[in-house]
Design an enzyme around this catalytic site. Structure first.
Site, mmCIF file in Angstrom:
data_model
loop_
_atom_site.group_PDB
_atom_site.id
_atom_site.type_symbol
_atom_site.label_atom_id
_atom_site.label_comp_id
_atom_site.label_asym_id
_atom_site.label_seq_id
_atom_site.Cartn_x
_atom_site.Cartn_y
_atom_site.Cartn_z
ATOM 1 N N SER A 11 0.730 -1.406 -0.170
ATOM 2 C CA SER A 11 -0.108 0.090 -0.029
ATOM 3 C C SER A 11 0.826 1.344 0.074
ATOM 4 C CB SER A 11 -0.878 0.090 1.215
ATOM 5 O OG SER A 11 -0.333 -0.183 2.309
ATOM 6 N N TRP A 12 1.850 1.359 0.848
ATOM 7 C CA TRP A 12 2.752 2.462 0.889
ATOM 8 C C TRP A 12 3.623 2.645 -0.392
ATOM 9 C CZ3 TRP A 12 2.902 7.132 1.301
ATOM 10 C CH2 TRP A 12 3.836 8.100 1.881
ATOM 11 N N TYR A 49 -4.062 -3.779 -2.684
ATOM 12 C CA TYR A 49 -3.984 -2.798 -1.406
ATOM 13 C C TYR A 49 -4.275 -1.641 -1.580
ATOM 14 C CZ TYR A 49 -0.102 -6.133 -0.611
ATOM 15 O OH TYR A 49 0.449 -7.666 -0.017
ATOM 16 N N LYS A 106 9.856 1.575 8.279
ATOM 17 C CA LYS A 106 9.914 2.101 9.691
ATOM 18 C C LYS A 106 10.084 0.887 10.709
ATOM 19 C CE LYS A 106 7.117 6.090 8.440
ATOM 20 N NZ LYS A 106 5.827 6.920 8.453
ATOM 21 N N LYS A 191 7.078 4.714 16.967
ATOM 22 C CA LYS A 191 5.716 5.063 16.966
ATOM 23 C C LYS A 191 4.787 3.761 16.660
ATOM 24 C CE LYS A 191 5.042 4.988 12.239
ATOM 25 N NZ LYS A 191 3.906 4.532 11.473
ATOM 26 N N THR A 248 -0.657 7.621 13.916
ATOM 27 C CA THR A 248 -0.580 6.107 13.702
ATOM 28 C C THR A 248 -1.301 5.497 14.994
ATOM 29 O OG1 THR A 248 1.667 6.319 12.845
ATOM 30 C CG2 THR A 248 1.091 4.285 13.806
ATOM 31 N N SER A 254 -4.330 2.905 10.650
ATOM 32 C CA SER A 254 -3.046 2.343 11.159
ATOM 33 C C SER A 254 -2.988 0.884 11.262
ATOM 34 C CB SER A 254 -2.714 3.152 12.296
ATOM 35 O OG SER A 254 -1.743 2.477 13.129
ATOM 36 N N ARG A 255 -2.074 0.282 10.513
ATOM 37 C CA ARG A 255 -2.003 -1.277 10.666
ATOM 38 C C ARG A 255 -1.660 -1.696 12.059
ATOM 39 N NH1 ARG A 255 1.807 -1.953 5.399
ATOM 40 N NH2 ARG A 255 2.141 0.107 6.250
ATOM 41 N N ASN A 256 -0.766 -0.846 12.770
ATOM 42 C CA ASN A 256 -0.207 -1.165 13.955
ATOM 43 C C ASN A 256 -1.272 -1.026 15.170
ATOM 44 O OD1 ASN A 256 2.684 -1.939 13.908
ATOM 45 N ND2 ASN A 256 2.454 -0.265 12.594
ATOM 46 N N GLU A 281 4.550 -3.590 11.248
ATOM 47 C CA GLU A 281 5.910 -3.466 11.565
ATOM 48 C C GLU A 281 6.402 -3.529 13.168
ATOM 49 O OE1 GLU A 281 8.236 -3.923 9.607
ATOM 50 O OE2 GLU A 281 7.917 -2.993 7.563
#
Length: 331
Positions: A11-12, A49, A106, A191, A248, A254-256, A281
């Site tokens: 995606s990014w 994505y 990241k 983060k 984030t 935000s995935r995280n 991540e």
């Protein structure tokens, strides 16, 4: 016209390839799977994505890394951080010798506790001034939809930083430059860990006070570690520090944060991983961040708590109790 290669079609990576193309660059996007390349070529869309986002005609997808890297002036690395070393080992002979290498990743490498720019320099033999890092409140879907956002390009070489700044400056994406590579990379890596904690708190049913407390104390952890590594304190008050951290920890995109929220609701790490194709991540990097902090004698209680939940089987509710029962002290 700047010739850019983007290695990684998640995606990014896909979003940043779109940004580069919209800024006027000739862009080649490398994807591993032929069916994804075919979909991008035929439909001008990354259906896996970024479904529904039209990709510019100036962007061309390829499964061949040599094709993507041919004559590239800017090489953008957008793979999961723990796969960087292995991928770069395969790609390094294909890299144009004077290309600027830009990291979108990241994370902190497991085992070595190296930042992504350090891994790039080590594997490719590039000087530090040839390698840059991009960080900031950059949720991919919003940028792909051309919602206004700002970012930071960190590079010790101001001329290369300026070239990168011009290469990705669009009406919806505003890049700033910063020579503090250490601070920008560290802010981006830590983060993700704090966002896991914020997501866990959300999943447990806690509200804005809890999130704000985690963001603030998480920023303090990041700054303490950054200062001992040589970062500038002001970096953590900017886009690559507080800006990225707030986005984030707060956004459902935000995935995280989303990963942490599912943990807080009772899912196991394995169950959450099986439910998504996206990489969170912080799940892996939390261990390397903790190793890095311990190696320098820095106290990082939120990071420690996330490691216990993600890798040692601690219950999320117990994590909160342990954080709240720590010895009271001055801020």
């Amino acid at each position: 016209m700047t010739r850019a290669a983007v290695l990684g079609a998640g995606s990014w990576g896909t979003t940043f390839a779109k940004v580069l193309a919209d800024a006027g660059c000739d862009v080649r996007l490398h994807a591993r799977r032929p069916e994804l390349v075919q979909a991008i070529s035929d439909r001008r869309e990354n259906p896996d994505y970024l479904p529904g986002v039209r990709l510019p005609d100036r962007l061309r997808a390829t499964v061949d890394p040599a094709d993507a890297l041919d004559d590239a002036e800017v090489v953008v690395l957008a793979v999961p951080s723990q796969t960087l070393r292995g991928n770069l080992t395969v790609w390094r002979e294909l890299l144009p010798p004077d290309a600027t290498l830009l990291s979108l990743m990241k994370g902190i490498e497991l085992g070595s506790t190296k930042r992504m720019s350090e891994v790039i320099c080590e594997v490719t033999g590039s000087g530090t001034g040839q390698v840059a890092a991009l960080s900031g409140p950059n949720l991919a879907r919003e940028i792909a939809e051309e919602q206004p956002a700002a970012t930071v390009i960190a590079c010790s070489d101001p001329d290369r930083a300026a070239v990168l700044q011009a290469a990705c400056h669009t009406r919806y994406f505003r890049p700033y430059t910063n020579p503090d590579v250490v601070g920008c990379e560290l802010g981006g890596a830590v983060k993700n860990v704090i966002a896991l904690a914020a997501g866990i708190a959300e999943g447990l049913g806690f509200g804005d006070n809890t999130r704000a407390s985690l963001i603030t104390r998480g920023l303090a952890e990041t700054a303490r570690l950054g200062l001992v590594l040589g970062a500038e304190l002001t970096t953590f008050a900017g886009l690559a520090g507080l800006g990225d951290l707030v986005a984030t920890c707060s956004s459902p995109l935000s995935r995280n944060r989303t990963f942490g929220e599912k943990l807080g609701r009772g899912m196991t790490v394995e169950e959450v991983q099986q439910s998504t194709r996206q990489t969170a991540e912080g799940v892996k990097s939390c261990r390397s961040v903790l190793d890095l902090a311990r190696a320098h004698g820095i106290d990082v209680p939120i990071t420690e708590a996330v490691v216990r939940v993600c890798h040692e089987g601690e219950a999320p509710a117990q994590m909160v109790r342990e954080i709240m029962s720590r010895e009271a002290k001055p801020e």
